[in-house]
Design an enzyme around this catalytic site. Sequence first.
Site, PDB file in Angstrom:
ATOM      1  N   LYS A 258     -12.012   1.013  -0.792  1.00 27.10           N
ATOM      2  CA  LYS A 258     -11.109   1.673  -1.744  1.00 27.10           C
ATOM      3  C   LYS A 258     -11.811   1.826  -3.091  1.00 27.10           C
ATOM      4  O   LYS A 258     -12.680   2.666  -3.210  1.00 27.10           O
ATOM      5  CB  LYS A 258      -9.786   0.944  -1.754  1.00 27.10           C
TER       6      LYS A 258
ATOM      7  N   HIS B  23      -5.773  -2.939  -2.523  1.00 30.98           N
ATOM      8  CA  HIS B  23      -5.512  -1.985  -3.607  1.00 30.98           C
ATOM      9  C   HIS B  23      -5.594  -2.637  -4.980  1.00 30.98           C
ATOM     10  O   HIS B  23      -5.310  -1.992  -5.989  1.00 30.98           O
ATOM     11  CB  HIS B  23      -4.139  -1.332  -3.419  1.00 30.98           C
TER      12      HIS B  23
ATOM     13  N   SER C  71       0.798  -1.224   0.000  1.00 26.60           N
ATOM     14  CA  SER C  71       0.000   0.000   0.000  1.00 26.60           C
ATOM     15  C   SER C  71       0.831   1.275   0.000  1.00 26.60           C
ATOM     16  O   SER C  71       0.386   2.287  -0.507  1.00 26.60           O
ATOM     17  CB  SER C  71      -0.969  -0.007   1.183  1.00 26.60           C
TER      18      SER C  71
HETATM   19  C1  LIG Z   1      -6.612   0.064   3.530  1.00 26.07           C
HETATM   20  C2  LIG Z   1      -6.057  -1.285   3.675  1.00 26.07           C
HETATM   21  C3  LIG Z   1      -6.659  -2.221   4.508  1.00 26.07           C
HETATM   22  C4  LIG Z   1      -7.802  -1.856   5.426  1.00 26.07           C
HETATM   23  O1  LIG Z   1      -8.977  -1.685   4.750  1.00 26.07           O
HETATM   24  P1  LIG Z   1     -10.166  -0.866   5.464  1.00 26.07           P
HETATM   25  O2  LIG Z   1     -11.371  -1.369   4.811  1.00 26.07           O
HETATM   26  O3  LIG Z   1      -9.888   0.562   5.222  1.00 26.07           O
HETATM   27  O4  LIG Z   1     -10.101  -1.210   6.926  1.00 26.07           O
HETATM   28  C5  LIG Z   1      -6.170  -3.501   4.525  1.00 26.07           C
HETATM   29  N1  LIG Z   1      -5.094  -3.846   3.774  1.00 26.07           N
HETATM   30  C6  LIG Z   1      -4.472  -2.961   2.998  1.00 26.07           C
HETATM   31  C7  LIG Z   1      -3.305  -3.401   2.196  1.00 26.07           C
HETATM   32  C8  LIG Z   1      -4.916  -1.654   2.917  1.00 26.07           C
HETATM   33  O5  LIG Z   1      -4.269  -0.765   2.167  1.00 26.07           O
END
Ligand SMILES: *Cc1c(COP(=O)(O)O)cnc(C)c1O
Length: 390
Positions: free
Chosen positions: A240, A209, A181
């Site tokens: 996302k 992502h 990320s």
């Molecule tokens: C944002 C993210 C999460 C968490 O997701 P949320 O739904 O915002 O809690 C988990 N893993 C990765 C790699 C992320 O970038």
Amino acid sequence: MPTPFPWMSAELAALESAGLRRGRRETRPLFGGACEIDGRRLWNFASNDYLGLAGDPRVVDAAQTALAEASVGASASALVAGRTPWHVRLEQALARFEGQEAAILFPTGYAANVGTIAALVDESDVVFCDRLNHASLIDGCRLSGAKLRVFRHSELETLERELHKAATFRRRLIVTDAIFSMDGDVAPLRELCGLAERFEADVLVDEAHGTGVFGEQGRGVCEQLCVEDRVAVRVGTLSKAIGTLGGFVAGPQSLVDWLWNKARPQVFSTALPPAICAAAVTAIEIIRSEPERRSKLWQNSDFVRRELAQLKIDVSLDSVGPIIPIPLGDPDAAVAAQRKLEERGCLVAAIRPPTVPQGTSRLRISLSAAHDELALKTLVAALLEVLSVP
Ligand SMILES: *Cc1c(COP(=O)(O)O)cnc(C)c1O
């Protein structure tokens, strides 16, 4: 006011002087890849709304329609009485989208990772974790109680050595981000699957992502690299590219049944708001029916990468797709660059430890299909002014 924790102000001051104290601001979302902070309109390059679906009128409309028929909160955990028709529809939509038998929802992607890992391994097992994995994967590994083996980022030789030594454990689980990320690079999923097959391990991939961004159908990096059948567990988030909130696991019925029984963040948290589920169903339909959004996102990403290369602005070379990190090293430099970019109309996140390792503070550009040409040109011009060595 007297404080119950007198040590805190000293610790906060220490963070401040190291350039690591976190502030907070109010961000007003605007449409079209922008936001407003302190009364100033900024192009938003710090959002994970990759496809511009968070504010899509059809997605908003789906939420509003559900709100007219359902309460705002689900009022109970999904197992008790919180699993409404909107939840069932979303589970089905996710299973269909992912080409799987079933799906289970979690309050967030974070909860999905923590709950799923802890439901799969315990003290009798060993879990292998890339050092740059998302905090939720690392926390899940720790919480599970399994022996934790952290390997240097994408270093397959180290992983292989560790797997070699792990034959006596009951189960072996390799966990990885699909796209890292903060670095925007792709995990070597084929190689990880190969190692897992050799050493009788399972692979868990977090597609946070990847979903909606990678793959012909937008199912993520596993789809793109043709390893969907070799990966035991795929975790995703709705927050996302899907533009809403919540986490999910889509997979075989047996896995989903197991998680319904054993994944504590799912069992012991209230179900998602029904309107969020309705919005997510519509967002998934749009991802399926409008692949041009994904193309636009990639065009935008390619444009910015090309321009930055031409201007000799150093971006992290392993990154692909919409996450473009610009390494700066020092946390103060990253924060100063963020501030100067804001003065030029662009919100770009300064990322500092502990989110990234010491000495690797950076700017992290996050692109969206919602950005138009003006947004991208404004960004490139601002970066040139702020980062070019005088
Ligand atoms: C944002 C993210 C999460 C968490 O997701 P949320 O739904 O915002 O809690 C988990 N893993 C990765 C790699 C992320 O970038």
